[in-house]
Design an enzyme around this catalytic site. Structure first.
Site, short mmCIF file in Angstrom:
data_model
loop_
_atom_site.label_atom_id
_atom_site.label_comp_id
_atom_site.label_asym_id
_atom_site.label_seq_id
_atom_site.Cartn_x
_atom_site.Cartn_y
_atom_site.Cartn_z
CD GLU A 33 -3.03 -0.64 0.02
OE1 GLU A 33 -3.11 -0.31 -1.19
OE2 GLU A 33 -3.48 -1.68 0.48
CG HIS A 34 -0.21 4.83 0.57
ND1 HIS A 34 -0.68 5.97 -0.02
CD2 HIS A 34 -1.23 4.35 1.33
CE1 HIS A 34 -1.93 6.19 0.39
NE2 HIS A 34 -2.29 5.21 1.20
CB ALA A 121 -16.03 1.12 0.05
N GLY A 122 -12.98 2.47 -1.03
CA GLY A 122 -11.59 2.10 -1.28
C GLY A 122 -11.45 0.84 -2.10
CG LEU A 123 -13.67 -2.19 -2.03
CD1 LEU A 123 -14.91 -3.05 -1.84
CD2 LEU A 123 -12.43 -3.00 -1.65
CB SER A 125 -16.47 2.77 -7.17
OG SER A 125 -16.19 3.91 -6.39
CB SER A 126 -13.31 6.66 -9.26
OG SER A 126 -12.33 6.38 -8.30
CD GLU A 158 -8.89 8.72 -10.13
OE1 GLU A 158 -9.48 7.89 -10.86
OE2 GLU A 158 -9.21 8.95 -8.98
CG ASP A 170 -6.56 1.92 -7.33
OD1 ASP A 170 -5.87 1.11 -6.68
OD2 ASP A 170 -6.98 2.99 -6.87
C1 GLA Z 1 -5.34 4.53 -3.99
C2 GLA Z 1 -4.62 4.92 -5.27
C3 GLA Z 1 -3.59 3.86 -5.67
C4 GLA Z 1 -2.67 3.50 -4.51
C5 GLA Z 1 -3.48 3.23 -3.26
C6 GLA Z 1 -2.61 3.02 -2.04
O1 GLA Z 1 -6.12 3.39 -4.21
O2 GLA Z 1 -5.54 5.11 -6.32
O3 GLA Z 1 -2.85 4.32 -6.79
O4 GLA Z 1 -1.72 4.50 -4.29
O5 GLA Z 1 -4.39 4.26 -2.96
O6 GLA Z 1 -1.84 1.89 -2.17
#
Ligand code: GLA
Length: 384
Positions: A33-34, A121-123, A125-126, A158, A170
């Protein structure tokens, strides 16, 4: 999603006739992540739920946007694809803008979107909306761009049109996902490998905190800027372009250059997380799920303590998850600041997990959570 009902809805809106149907999934990241915007490795997969798009070309130059998920609808002419619209249509418009920049002029069309990914929700959708639009318009315009190009264009939409400085993870997972596999992606070179998701006796359970990711975009951009500053400071002594060029050892030798504690901790998360991804890929390949779970836990803890992108809702849900027997690991997934967790849960324990974590989370936080047992699907495509 019932396609026949969706088609009826399309006919009600735009009249009967031929139309085409496309789908793009959501995604869940298992670890890493990140790190995508830091040139590292990520390990996400595409989900079986996502966004559907029905499309029909028009003779004139009007584009009609409609969605089953939002009230806002609009009609614009092909010459009106411009930044500034704050509604959901900025995502598909951003994609059309990318096509125009490559010489594929927008066409008149009727569009109906419908998604079953919970919003915010962080899945992703966009990104799912972006990819479904990309795949559909690629066909309509006979642009013949390959899927990786569509992935890059969706990310650019984006970044440039919507104004969120996201990495490639994503869009890549959504564009390139493979059923029952995880993508081991090098975000610098875009080289990738697909790893079978062998989960003998275990399930991935996604927990939605239902905490909306309020300030997520500005905080996200702030974290990116902090990483860029860390690169700049280290680069004075050792040439680097990305933090993920360092491993835990080389970072130890250079960390004295990061005098500011916040910047130091941000960089430490990124370098250690990238290392954890390598170990997690290896563990999954060998079927060492316990090890995989420990790495998930370590990932969350680093995102909580050093990267500071979790918050009380995600931390509580993860804490409650880890209290359940037969949970091998639990962590936040996606950008953080609310959104979802992902946990590795033994088959027989899934029902107890959902009930107990759900109740305890609600008692402590006051929000009603949702849970989904993840099914790993394919990337964006036309549905026959
Ligand atoms: C969001 C961003 C991704 C990634 C994550 C964190 O989902 O769209 O590019 O940086 O956060 O891992």
């Amino acid at each position: 999603m019932n396609i026949e009902t969706l088609k009826k809805q399309f006919f009600n809106l735009y009249g009967e006739g031929d139309c085409k149907i496309y789908f793009a999934p959501g995604r869940v990241n298992l670890i890493g992540e990140h790190v995508d915007y830091n040139g590292g490795y990520v390990f996400p997969c595409a989900l079986s739920f996502g966004t559907y798009l029905i499309l029909r070309e028009r003779e004139d130059d009007s584009i009609f946007f409609s969605s089953e998920n939002f009230e806002y609808k609009t009609r614009i002419s092909t010459s009106e694809i411009k930044k500034g619209n704050k509604e959901w249509v900025k995502y598909p418009m951003g994609v059309l803008d990318q096509f125009q920049k490559r010489g594929f002029k927008a066409k008149g069309m009727e569009l109906l979107f419908s998604g079953n990914i919970p919003n915010g929700a962080g899945l992703s959708s966009s990104a799912s909306v972006e990819l479904v639009m990309s795949v559909a318009f690629n066909e309509l315009a006979e642009a013949n761009l390959d899927q990786i190009e569509l992935v890059k264009m969706s990310q650019k939409a984006e970044n440039d049109f919507v104004g969120v400085n996201c990495g490639i993870m994503d869009q890549f997972a959504i564009g390139m996902g493979v059923k029952n596999h995880v993508l081991a992606l090098n975000c610098d070179t875009l080289a990738y490998d697909i790893v079978p998701l062998k989960m003998d006796g275990y399930k991935l359970v996604i927990g939605n905190t239902n905490k909306q990711r309020g300030l997520a975009d500005s905080k996200y951009n702030e974290r990116r800027a902090e990483c860029e500053l860390a690169v700049e400071l280290i680069d004075r002594e050792q040439k680097i372009d990305f933090l993920c060029e360092l491993n835990n050892e080389t970072f130890e030798n250079l960390k004295h250059l990061l005098k500011n504690d916040v910047i130091l901790r941000r960089a430490k998360h990124v370098v250690s997380e990238n290392q954890r991804v390598f170990e997690a890929i290896d563990a999954l390949k060998k079927g060492e799920l316990e090890e995989f779970g420990l790495l998930m836990n370590a990932s969350h803890d680093s995102l909580r303590d050093d990267y500071e992108v979790t918050g009380v809702e995600l931390d509580t849900m993860v804490e409650e998850a880890r209290k359940i027997d037969d949970v091998l690991g639990s962590r936040m997934t996606g950008a953080g600041f609310g959104g979802c967790t992902v946990s590795l849960v033994k088959d027989e324990a899934v029902a107890t997990f959902i009930k107990t974590v759900g109740e305890n989370y609600k008692n402590r936080v006051g929000l009603e959570p949702d849970f989904y047992v993840a099914e790993i699907g394919d990337g964006a495509k036309r549905l026959e």
